[in-house]
Design a protein around this motif. Structure first.
Motif, PDB file in Angstrom:
ATOM      1  N   THR A 124       0.869  -1.174   0.000  1.00 11.77           N
ATOM      2  CA  THR A 124       0.000   0.000   0.000  1.00 11.77           C
ATOM      3  C   THR A 124       0.907   1.226   0.000  1.00 11.77           C
ATOM      4  N   VAL A 150      -1.856  -0.942  -3.804  1.00 14.71           N
ATOM      5  CA  VAL A 150      -3.034  -0.128  -3.537  1.00 14.71           C
ATOM      6  C   VAL A 150      -2.579   1.297  -3.267  1.00 14.71           C
ATOM      7  N   CYS A 151      -3.072   2.249  -4.070  1.00 18.69           N
ATOM      8  CA  CYS A 151      -2.587   3.626  -4.020  1.00 18.69           C
ATOM      9  C   CYS A 151      -3.570   4.547  -3.302  1.00 18.69           C
ATOM     10  N   ALA A 152      -3.056   5.661  -2.817  1.00 17.31           N
ATOM     11  CA  ALA A 152      -3.918   6.713  -2.299  1.00 17.31           C
ATOM     12  C   ALA A 152      -4.848   7.164  -3.414  1.00 17.31           C
ATOM     13  N   ASP A 154      -7.319   5.325  -4.550  1.00 20.14           N
ATOM     14  CA  ASP A 154      -7.996   4.162  -5.118  1.00 20.14           C
ATOM     15  C   ASP A 154      -9.306   3.869  -4.386  1.00 20.14           C
ATOM     16  N   LEU A 155      -9.347   4.213  -3.089  1.00 17.72           N
ATOM     17  CA  LEU A 155     -10.471   3.862  -2.239  1.00 17.72           C
ATOM     18  C   LEU A 155     -11.035   5.114  -1.574  1.00 17.72           C
ATOM     19  N   GLY A 158      -7.947   7.067   2.871  1.00 16.32           N
ATOM     20  CA  GLY A 158      -6.566   6.636   2.977  1.00 16.32           C
ATOM     21  C   GLY A 158      -6.172   6.425   4.433  1.00 16.32           C
ATOM     22  N   ARG A 159      -4.893   6.255   4.660  1.00 16.59           N
ATOM     23  CA  ARG A 159      -4.373   6.025   6.001  1.00 16.59           C
ATOM     24  C   ARG A 159      -4.753   7.158   6.957  1.00 16.59           C
ATOM     25  N   GLN A 164      -7.104   0.341   2.556  1.00 18.66           N
ATOM     26  CA  GLN A 164      -6.061  -0.104   1.632  1.00 18.66           C
ATOM     27  C   GLN A 164      -5.523  -1.476   2.035  1.00 18.66           C
ATOM     28  N   HIS A 167      -8.179  -4.061   1.217  1.00 20.27           N
ATOM     29  CA  HIS A 167      -8.246  -4.266  -0.231  1.00 20.27           C
ATOM     30  C   HIS A 167      -7.085  -5.135  -0.704  1.00 20.27           C
ATOM     31  N   GLU A 192      -2.802   2.376   9.999  1.00 18.46           N
ATOM     32  CA  GLU A 192      -3.493   1.596   8.972  1.00 18.46           C
ATOM     33  C   GLU A 192      -3.447   0.108   9.305  1.00 18.46           C
TER      34      GLU A 192
END
Length: 274
Positions: A124, A150-152, A154-155, A158-159, A164, A167, A192
């Motif tokens: 992530t 899994v990128c910032a 994407d969902l 974020g953290r 993430q 996922h 996270e």
């Protein structure tokens, strides 16, 4: 109960590559300077690990920076300011990762050790996908090709939200969360992992908190290096880390340590984040 570690989820900058997490720090400083507002390295590093828009928001709303922004632009730091800075920041960070893409010493050996021992690798990151589209091939050329990235952005969050991590585990088909170790150099990344119910391992000397290149870290007197290690360890432990080590080079020992705790019946526990 499963008592074996199945996977390690890795952060990117400051964890696997870019010793000292220097690429994003410089891009943040330069992006704010583009709008006539000077921020310090400490300002830039403070929220590191979070999604970059969230990071910009926290830097821009810090009292000193917010005051400087208001004096320069005659208005409060707001969502429009975040959008404007992000539009400048992202290409700066894309360019910066090219100069800061080298794997951290010991990373390749640790990754090979995981492969030899049947431990799967996911990832992530607080970086956006456009940044990772430039960085991922540079990492792959050095042997870092996680199963999932899994990128910032994407969902939905974020953290330190766990989305993430969840996922990544879902994409890999890995469960329960107690069989997953997360390595990260920032408190939001530790958060996270804890929110996802995984083992959280902080990195003291390779990442954002120490903030030094390999060469600069090696040049420090031992007492100064120890002081950096203590400060980073305290920050990670406050964030909820189960363990803190110097760098990814310690990953085989980390897995052995966590495996022993699992076999003794311990679980990582779950920390609720709002």
């Amino acid at each position: 109960m499963t008592r074996s570690i199945k996977a390690v989820i890795l952060d990117w900058a400051g964890t696997v590559l870019d010793h000292g997490s220097r690429a994003p720090m410089g891009a943040f400083v330069e992006a704010f300077a583009h709008f006539g507002v000077a921020i310090s390295i400490a300002d830039a590093r403070g929220p590191m690990g979070m999604a970059k828009r969230d990071h910009i928001r926290l830097v821009g709303t810090a009292p000193a920076v917010a005051t400087a922004w208001r004096a320069k632009h005659g208005r409060d730091f707001d969502d429009a300011a975040i959008d404007a800075i992000f539009d400048v920041f992202e290409p700066l960070n894309v360019a910066a990762v090219e100069a800061h893409s080298a794997l951290i010493p010991g990373a390749k050996h640790a990754l090979d050790w995981c492969a030899a021992n049947g431990i799967r690798i996911g990832s992530t990151t607080g970086y956006t996908r456009p940044i990772m589209e430039r960085l991922a091939p540079l990492a792959a050329a050095q042997g870092f090709t996680p199963e999932v990235m899994v990128c910032a952005g994407d969902l939905a969050a974020g953290r330190p939200a766990p989305l993430q991590m969840w996922h990544a585990m879902a994409a890999m088909g890995i469960w329960p969360a107690s069989t997953v170790v997360k390595l990260d150099d920032t408190p939001p990344g530790i958060g996270e992992a804890r929110a996802a119910g995984c083992w959280a391992v902080g990195l003291a000397l390779s990442g954002n908190i120490a903030g030094l290149s390999v060469e600069d870290l090696a040049a420090l007197p031992p007492a100064d290096r120890d002081a950096l290690r203590r400060e980073a360890t305290e920050q990670h432990m406050r964030a909820g880390a189960h363990l803190v080590v110097d760098s990814i080079a310690d990953l085989p020992a980390v897995v052995a340590h966590v495996q022993a705790r699992l076999q003794a019946g311990e679980t990582p526990g779950l920390v609720e984040w709002s």
